[in-house]
Design a protein around this motif. Sequence first.
Motif, PDB file in Angstrom:
ATOM      1  N   VAL A 139     -24.075-101.355  26.882  1.00 35.72           N
ATOM      2  CA  VAL A 139     -24.228-100.930  25.488  1.00 35.72           C
ATOM      3  C   VAL A 139     -23.114 -99.963  25.090  1.00 35.72           C
ATOM      4  O   VAL A 139     -22.575-100.028  23.992  1.00 35.72           O
ATOM      5  N   GLU A 142     -17.948-100.476  24.730  1.00 36.55           N
ATOM      6  CA  GLU A 142     -17.019-100.511  23.594  1.00 36.55           C
ATOM      7  C   GLU A 142     -16.967 -99.154  22.890  1.00 36.55           C
ATOM      8  O   GLU A 142     -15.894 -98.670  22.525  1.00 36.55           O
ATOM      9  N   ARG A 165     -25.171-105.972  22.011  1.00 31.97           N
ATOM     10  CA  ARG A 165     -24.365-105.648  23.192  1.00 31.97           C
ATOM     11  C   ARG A 165     -24.908-106.264  24.484  1.00 31.97           C
ATOM     12  O   ARG A 165     -24.141-106.541  25.389  1.00 31.97           O
TER      13      ARG A 165
END
Length: 180
Positions: A139, A142, A165
């Motif tokens: 999660v 990014e 995600r």
Amino acid sequence: SSEHRGADASSEGVQRDLLPLIEGSVVSTKHGNVNTEFILFIASGAFHSSKPSDLLAELQGRLPIRVTLKGLTEDDLYRILKEPVTNLIRQQVALLHTEDVALSFSDEAVRELARVAAEANRSMENIGARRLHTVLERVMEELSFDAPDKAGERFEVTKEYVGQRVGDMLKDVDLSKYIL
């Protein structure tokens, strides 16, 4: 060339390393010496897949009682994410705070993290609470990477964001059952 996947509790080397601790010895710690002779040892975690006959005879005698525990439930995983003072959620918030990003998690997002971890544990090898780290890492991947560019911003992790995600993670799990 054999594949090495880390220490296995059933391997003789690991057991030989544990034996002096369990038998009673003096161990140096940052708080001073500790005599392990007066400590009750409970072997769990990596030992979950070991049968008593997999253990060295010396360990079998020192670990005479075997209890099978139930796996963690979705509610257990949720509590693990919420209750400890240094839980994984607070760690992520603090980590992004170092990049001047105000991170927060909705309660629904935390519940979704727990649900996904529980589902992954049911579908794949059940690694218990360690699965939470894997799911949360997916999660946050990014977001953590982009954090330096988002200084001064606020971001709330929502149930929908968690689903975006990690949705492919559960699909990959389903496919992994059929790949040799």
